[in-house]
Design a protein around this motif. Structure first.
Motif, PDB file in Angstrom:
ATOM      1  N   SER A   7       0.848  -1.193   0.000  1.00 41.93           N
ATOM      2  CA  SER A   7       0.000   0.000   0.000  1.00 41.93           C
ATOM      3  C   SER A   7       0.882   1.242   0.000  1.00 41.93           C
ATOM      4  O   SER A   7       2.071   1.181   0.337  1.00 41.93           O
ATOM      5  CB  SER A   7      -0.906   0.010   1.237  1.00 41.93           C
ATOM      6  OG  SER A   7      -0.135   0.297   2.395  1.00 41.93           O
ATOM      7  N   GLU A  38      -2.472  -8.097   0.946  1.00 44.81           N
ATOM      8  CA  GLU A  38      -1.733  -6.858   0.713  1.00 44.81           C
ATOM      9  C   GLU A  38      -1.047  -6.355   1.978  1.00 44.81           C
ATOM     10  O   GLU A  38      -1.609  -6.389   3.068  1.00 44.81           O
ATOM     11  CB  GLU A  38      -2.699  -5.787   0.192  1.00 44.81           C
ATOM     12  CG  GLU A  38      -2.041  -4.471  -0.120  1.00 44.81           C
ATOM     13  CD  GLU A  38      -3.035  -3.437  -0.600  1.00 44.81           C
ATOM     14  OE1 GLU A  38      -3.021  -2.307  -0.073  1.00 44.81           O
ATOM     15  OE2 GLU A  38      -3.843  -3.756  -1.494  1.00 44.81           O
ATOM     16  N   VAL A  40      -0.295  -3.614   4.179  1.00 48.76           N
ATOM     17  CA  VAL A  40      -1.015  -2.360   4.345  1.00 48.76           C
ATOM     18  C   VAL A  40      -0.318  -1.350   5.250  1.00 48.76           C
ATOM     19  O   VAL A  40      -0.680  -0.180   5.269  1.00 48.76           O
ATOM     20  CB  VAL A  40      -2.450  -2.606   4.879  1.00 48.76           C
ATOM     21  CG1 VAL A  40      -3.268  -3.386   3.868  1.00 48.76           C
ATOM     22  CG2 VAL A  40      -2.422  -3.319   6.222  1.00 48.76           C
TER      23      VAL A  40
END
Length: 198
Positions: A7, A38, A40
């Motif tokens: 991210s 993901e 993050v």
């Protein structure tokens, strides 16, 4: 082969941590959502004594507690070497910490920040990403991508030029003064809002 996605927040925090201490080695852990793969967030750990066990244990206990509250998991490790030319993965303590994380999270990654690519321009991400292969637990280069890659690089470059890295708090800063927030909540609003603050 695993494709790691970072991210904008995770990427920015790693880069800002390395940029705040360009003359020192830095390290930190990466966090992923329990439901999605993901990466993050990143938690900057140390810039002084990177591998002092008692401090690392205290930091990781607090991070584990934070992860439980936020529905996150420690999913990787990042570091930047002190030496400008030292951008290789070695079997020093950094790899041992990454190995330990990988024992608990099989898809963990190890990120080496490439000092030679750390520029104010941020034309390419200065990251070397590794995943652990099944053969003898060796770390091998892996594919990765940034979410909103071009926009993230531009925003991070602009913030570096404005000196945003000076506000990033790592766990060393927190140990110096417990009021320093090692989660860096001020960054969770997104890079566009952060840019408005500078």
């Amino acid at each position: 082969m695993t494709l790691y996605k970072f991210s904008e927040l995770a990427y920015a925090k790693m880069i800002f941590h390395a940029a705040k201490y360009p003359h020192l080695a830095v390290n930190g852990v990466l966090l992923s959502s329990k439901t999605e793969g993901e990466i993050v967030d990143a938690i900057p750990l140390f810039h002084q004594c990177l591998y002092v066990t008692p401090m690392a244990e205290i930091a990781l206990m607090q991070i584990d507690s934070y992860c439980e509250r936020e529905n996150l998991v420690v999913s990787g490790y990042y570091c930047a070497a002190e030496n400008f030319y030292d951008n290789t993965l070695d079997k020093a303590p950094a790899a041992k910490i990454a190995d330990k994380i990988q024992e608990n999270y099989k898809s963990a990654c190890f990120v080496m920040i490439d000092n030679k690519l750390m520029t104010l321009g941020q034309e390419v991400p200065p990251l070397k990403v590794y995943s652990c292969t099944s053969e003898a637990g060796r770390w091998a280069r892996a594919e990765y991508k940034l979410v909103q890659s071009e926009a993230t690089l531009e925003a991070v470059a602009a913030l570096l030029k404005r000196g945003a890295m000076k506000d990033v708090v790592d766990f060393d800063n927190h140990l110096d003064n417990p009021e320093n927030d090692w989660t860096n909540k001020f960054m969770s609003c997104g890079l566009k809002q952060i840019m408005a603050m500078y």
